[in-house]
Motif scaffolding. Structure first.
Motif, PDB file in Angstrom:
ATOM      1  N   UNK A 317       0.824  -1.211   0.000  1.00 21.21           N
ATOM      2  CA  UNK A 317       0.000   0.000   0.000  1.00 21.21           C
ATOM      3  C   UNK A 317       0.855   1.257   0.000  1.00 21.21           C
ATOM      4  N   UNK A 318       1.954   1.230   0.731  1.00 19.91           N
ATOM      5  CA  UNK A 318       2.848   2.389   0.774  1.00 19.91           C
ATOM      6  C   UNK A 318       3.560   2.597  -0.554  1.00 19.91           C
ATOM      7  N   UNK A 319       4.020   1.522  -1.143  1.00 18.91           N
ATOM      8  CA  UNK A 319       4.887   1.634  -2.308  1.00 18.91           C
ATOM      9  C   UNK A 319       4.156   1.799  -3.632  1.00 18.91           C
ATOM     10  N   UNK A 320       2.961   1.213  -3.752  1.00 19.70           N
ATOM     11  CA  UNK A 320       2.326   1.142  -5.067  1.00 19.70           C
ATOM     12  C   UNK A 320       2.079   2.507  -5.715  1.00 19.70           C
ATOM     13  N   UNK A 321       1.517   3.507  -5.009  1.00 17.07           N
ATOM     14  CA  UNK A 321       1.265   4.780  -5.693  1.00 17.07           C
ATOM     15  C   UNK A 321       2.540   5.428  -6.238  1.00 17.07           C
ATOM     16  N   UNK A 322       3.611   5.360  -5.472  1.00 17.81           N
ATOM     17  CA  UNK A 322       4.866   5.993  -5.922  1.00 17.81           C
ATOM     18  C   UNK A 322       5.454   5.262  -7.121  1.00 17.81           C
ATOM     19  N   UNK A 323       5.570   3.937  -7.034  1.00 18.99           N
ATOM     20  CA  UNK A 323       6.199   3.219  -8.151  1.00 18.99           C
ATOM     21  C   UNK A 323       5.309   3.263  -9.394  1.00 18.99           C
ATOM     22  N   UNK A 324       4.000   3.239  -9.221  1.00 15.72           N
ATOM     23  CA  UNK A 324       3.090   3.343 -10.372  1.00 15.72           C
ATOM     24  C   UNK A 324       3.330   4.657 -11.106  1.00 15.72           C
ATOM     25  N   UNK A 325       3.444   5.746 -10.353  1.00 13.96           N
ATOM     26  CA  UNK A 325       3.684   7.057 -10.946  1.00 13.96           C
ATOM     27  C   UNK A 325       5.003   7.079 -11.711  1.00 13.96           C
ATOM     28  N   UNK A 326       6.037   6.493 -11.141  1.00 17.37           N
ATOM     29  CA  UNK A 326       7.352   6.548 -11.780  1.00 17.37           C
ATOM     30  C   UNK A 326       7.429   5.610 -12.988  1.00 17.37           C
ATOM     31  N   UNK A 327       6.788   4.441 -12.911  1.00 20.46           N
ATOM     32  CA  UNK A 327       6.715   3.565 -14.087  1.00 20.46           C
ATOM     33  C   UNK A 327       6.028   4.307 -15.241  1.00 20.46           C
ATOM     34  N   UNK A 328       4.920   4.966 -14.955  1.00 24.94           N
ATOM     35  CA  UNK A 328       4.157   5.657 -15.998  1.00 24.94           C
ATOM     36  C   UNK A 328       4.912   6.860 -16.549  1.00 24.94           C
ATOM     37  N   UNK A 329       5.575   7.608 -15.676  1.00 30.53           N
ATOM     38  CA  UNK A 329       6.338   8.761 -16.150  1.00 30.53           C
ATOM     39  C   UNK A 329       7.574   8.322 -16.932  1.00 30.53           C
ATOM     40  N   UNK A 330       8.166   7.201 -16.555  1.00 33.42           N
ATOM     41  CA  UNK A 330       9.290   6.666 -17.317  1.00 33.42           C
ATOM     42  C   UNK A 330       8.845   6.287 -18.727  1.00 33.42           C
TER      43      UNK A 330
END
Length: 371
Positions: A317-330
């Motif tokens: 729950x802590x990690x998913x929003x951040x990594x999702x954002x960075x995967x998409x921006x990458x």
């Protein structure tokens, strides 16, 4: 007295090694299984942004990384001919940005947990039985623990065992990474120079021990071979110089993949970490940094809860929003690099010039995060 929990980690790359170190320091019993026959990291250079050097600082390894790396102050974007588009200062944080060879970082992470590794072991299957999980290797080796973390990379076998085989997505780019002792006259100390062309890109930066790391990318069909010298012969003069100065044995070609970010990452006392959970394109340079963040967060979650299932749920729950954002921006950044039409490329370059302050702000938002 609470019994020490045993955590089994599959995969001993940067994410697995960092997790093992963090857990070991927190008092957990850790076993790492790595399929390689020797303890080493392949690849070339990476940038450790401030969000990653924070993790190293928390683990007591920042001084080692600084000693083995090269401090980075600026990220400069240029046209293929060397005209500056954007110049972002990246040394405004309380922690440094470091260019370092992957093998040097891996050695630093492994130095205190080398005894926890079992090498030459390929994961085959797991079995959950109440609060326990057991693993079997193809060699016949068997182990049992309280939790299992799959840190076995893009083609994770733990992920496949959890959710079935599903290939990652090829994103229309192949990349080359090179390492040389040659330093072009045009190199500016402390800089990452990144050049953007028509469906191609090239960058270079200093690592520790006076080594120059460069990377190139080309929009192409999967598995195709190209001659780098021909592709970049008319680019900024330092680029063909670097390619010519690099021994072919020191050039690695890799096709680029990611996955659409999805949950869950696991079930019960099993979860995934790093590229096994959220592979991303290297366009923002955050892949290894995200694995380091994961390592710190999952350790904190396991420290805060005696219930491993709840700890892994909280970690996700802590990690998913951040990594999702960075995967998409990458991925969005990668698509900007796909442009080949001269007019579209010219518009992209003009847009980057106009949006220089916004680009700098986005760097700040990525790198100011503290796990």
């Amino acid at each position: 007295m609470r019994k020490t929990k045993k955590i089994i980690i599959i995969g001993g790359g940067i994410g697995g090694a960092a997790t093992a170190l963090a857990l070991n320091r927190a008092g957990f019993d850790v076993s790492i299984y790595e399929r390689a026959q020797e303890l080493r990291e392949v690849g070339a250079g990476i940038a450790l942004w401030a969000n990653a050097t924070h993790v190293l600082n928390e683990l007591g390894l920042l001084e080692d990384a600084v000693r083995n790396g090269c401090l980075t102050t600026n990220y400069q974007f240029l046209t293929e001919n060397g005209k500056e588009l954007v110049n972002v200062s990246v040394d405004k944080f309380e922690l440094p940005v470091i260019g370092i060879h992957r093998a040097d970082l891996h050695k630093i992470l492994c130095s205190q947990v080398a005894s926890k590794f079992t090498l030459g072991q390929t994961f085959e299957r797991f079995e959950q039985d109440g609060a326990k999980v057991s693993v079997d290797m193809k060699s016949g080796l068997h182990d049992e623990g309280d939790a299992l973390i799959g840190a076995d990379g893009l083609k994770s076998q733990v992920r496949a065992a959890l959710f079935g085989e599903s290939p990652p997505i090829y994103r229309n780019f192949t990349t080359w990474r090179g390492l040389t002792n040659y330093i072009p006259n045009q190199y500016r100390p402390g800089y990452i120079h990144e050049f953007l062309g028509r469906g191609k890109g090239f960058g270079f930066m200093m690592l520790g021990n006076n080594r120059m790391y460069w990377y190139a990318a080309d929009k192409t069909k999967q598995g195709q071979k190209h001659e780098l010298e021909v592709m970049f012969q008319n680019w900024f003069s330092a680029i063909p110089e670097l390619i010519a100065a690099t021994d072919k044995a020191n050039i690695i070609q890799t096709d680029l993949y990611d996955r659409v970010p999805t949950r869950p990452w696991g079930t019960g006392n099993i979860t995934l970490l790093g590229d096994a959970a959220h592979p991303m394109l290297p366009t923002l340079g955050q892949g290894a940094c995200m694995a380091l963040e994961d390592a710190l967060v999952i350790t904190k979650c396991l420290q805060e809860s005696d219930n491993i299932t709840k700890a892994f749920e909280h970690y996700e729950l802590q990690r998913f929003p951040r990594v999702k954002s960075i995967v998409e921006q990458s991925l969005r950044s990668g698509r900007m690099g796909e442009l080949e039409n001269p007019i579209a490329v010219k518009l992209r370059n003009q847009f980057m010039k106009l949006m220089g302050s916004a680009i700098a702000d986005s760097f700040t938002s990525f790198h100011s995060f503290r796990a």
